[in-house]
Design an enzyme around this catalytic site. Structure first.
Site, PDB file in Angstrom:
ATOM      1  N   HIS A 157      63.838 -48.440 -11.202  1.00  0.00           N
ATOM      2  CA  HIS A 157      64.865 -47.487 -10.756  1.00  0.00           C
ATOM      3  C   HIS A 157      65.994 -47.389 -11.801  1.00  0.00           C
ATOM      4  O   HIS A 157      67.149 -47.715 -11.513  1.00  0.00           O
ATOM      5  CB  HIS A 157      65.407 -48.008  -9.417  1.00  0.00           C
ATOM      6  CG  HIS A 157      66.232 -47.052  -8.626  1.00  0.00           C
ATOM      7  ND1 HIS A 157      67.392 -46.458  -9.087  1.00  0.00           N
ATOM      8  CD2 HIS A 157      66.083 -46.590  -7.358  1.00  0.00           C
ATOM      9  CE1 HIS A 157      67.911 -45.710  -8.151  1.00  0.00           C
ATOM     10  NE2 HIS A 157      67.145 -45.760  -7.108  1.00  0.00           N
ATOM     11  N   GLU A 261      63.383 -42.584 -12.968  1.00  0.00           N
ATOM     12  CA  GLU A 261      62.638 -43.733 -12.436  1.00  0.00           C
ATOM     13  C   GLU A 261      61.127 -43.543 -12.576  1.00  0.00           C
ATOM     14  O   GLU A 261      60.593 -42.505 -12.147  1.00  0.00           O
ATOM     15  CB  GLU A 261      62.982 -43.918 -10.959  1.00  0.00           C
ATOM     16  CG  GLU A 261      64.481 -43.997 -10.699  1.00  0.00           C
ATOM     17  CD  GLU A 261      64.820 -43.839  -9.242  1.00  0.00           C
ATOM     18  OE1 GLU A 261      64.026 -44.317  -8.392  1.00  0.00           O
ATOM     19  OE2 GLU A 261      65.866 -43.227  -8.932  1.00  0.00           O
TER      20      GLU A 261
HETATM   21  O1  TA6 Z   1      65.862 -43.240  -6.218  1.00  0.00           O
HETATM   22  C1  TA6 Z   1      66.737 -42.352  -5.557  1.00  0.00           C
HETATM   23  C2  TA6 Z   1      67.184 -42.995  -4.261  1.00  0.00           C
HETATM   24  O2  TA6 Z   1      66.114 -43.183  -3.383  1.00  0.00           O
HETATM   25  C3  TA6 Z   1      68.281 -42.129  -3.658  1.00  0.00           C
HETATM   26  O3  TA6 Z   1      67.834 -41.469  -2.524  1.00  0.00           O
HETATM   27  C4  TA6 Z   1      69.399 -43.127  -3.379  1.00  0.00           C
HETATM   28  O4  TA6 Z   1      69.248 -43.669  -2.082  1.00  0.00           O
HETATM   29  C5  TA6 Z   1      69.158 -44.143  -4.489  1.00  0.00           C
HETATM   30  O5  TA6 Z   1      67.750 -44.291  -4.517  1.00  0.00           O
HETATM   31  C6  TA6 Z   1      69.931 -45.427  -4.356  1.00  0.00           C
HETATM   32  O6  TA6 Z   1      69.365 -46.251  -3.398  1.00  0.00           O
HETATM   33  P1  TA6 Z   1      70.113 -47.650  -3.105  1.00  0.00           P
HETATM   34  O7  TA6 Z   1      69.322 -48.301  -2.028  1.00  0.00           O
HETATM   35  O8  TA6 Z   1      70.105 -48.434  -4.396  1.00  0.00           O
HETATM   36  O9  TA6 Z   1      71.521 -47.276  -2.718  1.00  0.00           O
END
Ligand code: TA6
Length: 287
Positions: A157, A261
């Site tokens: 991520h 990601e």
């Molecule tokens: O990867 C994008 C995502 O799924 C967004 O929807 C947002 O929720 C982000 O990840 C961050 O997630 P987190 O659990 O780290 O706040």
């Protein structure tokens, strides 16, 4: 010796002349890649937690064994248990003072996370981070050590630093179908036309196996983001309201970051037979 940026967490840092690398044991989480003489390539929030058991906001969170709240929307914590578990640090090869390279490997298995509801599987995960002046390469290898098939989602991520998101464009996704997951988006299923640009909250799951280029005019740089073993590319910027709603994200920090990601999720989730392994990898370099 100054305190490392990730203190009090344990980890490894590398300080090639004019550069900086860092990875912490919590989540096997790569925190920093700053090539010598360059601006930081990874972004981390000034409001991030650096405490055992809490997710870090920035760097390269390892998402495993599910993405978000999972295929059915019923799994917690968000993005799985790997990023909030301290992994076992394995081999460290540090030649930063000679060739600017640092390689760190971490290990995780089901005995280290405590019981995980909805995920009663045995596995071994290895995360290898390879830092060099030319590139950052991160690889997640999962092996099914159980006697049943192992279903899972995963993602690297990656939070990238940017000069000004309103000027950034992402090349390489033209023509690719994607799911727009911003609440209220309609239609949700679309096809990308030209480069991705950012004018509002952006949260998209692209069916995409190749590389992208992040074009950052404000900083006059282009980042090449390549990957292997991934069927989905996630592109995310929270924009104003979602940034303000996150306690570990500064209200005005959304202008200086985006996530690109490498992932396998939902219809492209993975299924390993007993003894089988899969590697998801992402490599970032200055184009
Ligand atoms: O990867 C994008 C995502 O799924 C967004 O929807 C947002 O929720 C982000 O990840 C961050 O997630 P987190 O659990 O780290 O706040």
């Amino acid at each position: 010796m100054s305190q490392p940026i990730f203190s009090p967490l344990a980890g490894v840092e590398g300080c090639p002349e004019g550069g900086y690398y860092a990875v912490v044991d919590l989540g096997a989480h790569v925190l920093a890649w700053q090539p010598p003489g360059q601006r930081p390539v990874l972004w981390t929030s000034g409001r991030s937690h650096f405490e055992p058991g809490l997710a870090i906001r920035g760097g390269v969170p390892v998402v495993f064994p599910w993405f978000g709240t999972g295929p059915l929307g019923n799994l917690r914590p968000a993005h799985g248990v790997a990023r909030t578990t301290t992994w076992r640090r394995g081999e460290v090869v540090d030649t930063t003072t000679s060739d600017g390279r640092l390689t760190v490997t971490y290990h995780l298995d089901q005995t280290m996370t405590g019981p995980v509801p909805h995920f009663p599987h045995s596995y071994e995960a290895a995360l290898t981070a390879r830092f060099s002046p030319e590139s950052l390469a991160v690889a997640l290898t999962v092996t099914n050590t159980g006697e049943r098939d192992l279903p899972y989602e995963c993602a690297l991520h990656t939070y990238l630093a940017a000069g000004d998101i309103t000027q950034v464009s992402v090349e390489g996704l033209d023509g690719r179908p994607y799911l727009d997951t911003v609440p209220g988006a309609s239609p949700r299923e679309r096809v990308q036309e030209g480069p991705v640009t950012f004018t509002a909250e952006t949260d998209r799951l692209y069916a995409h196996v190749g590389e992208v280029t992040v074009v950052d005019p404000a900083w006059g740089r282009r980042l090449r983001v390549a990957k292997q073993g991934s069927a989905t590319t996630v592109v995310w910027n929270p924009w104003v309201d979602k940034a303000a709603a996150m306690a570990d994200f500064g209200d005005d920090e959304w202008t200086g970051m985006l996530c690109i990601e490498a992932a396998n999720l939902r219809d492209d989730a993975l299924l390993l037979a007993p003894g089988e392994s899969h590697t998801l990898s992402q490599s970032i370099s200055l184009a």
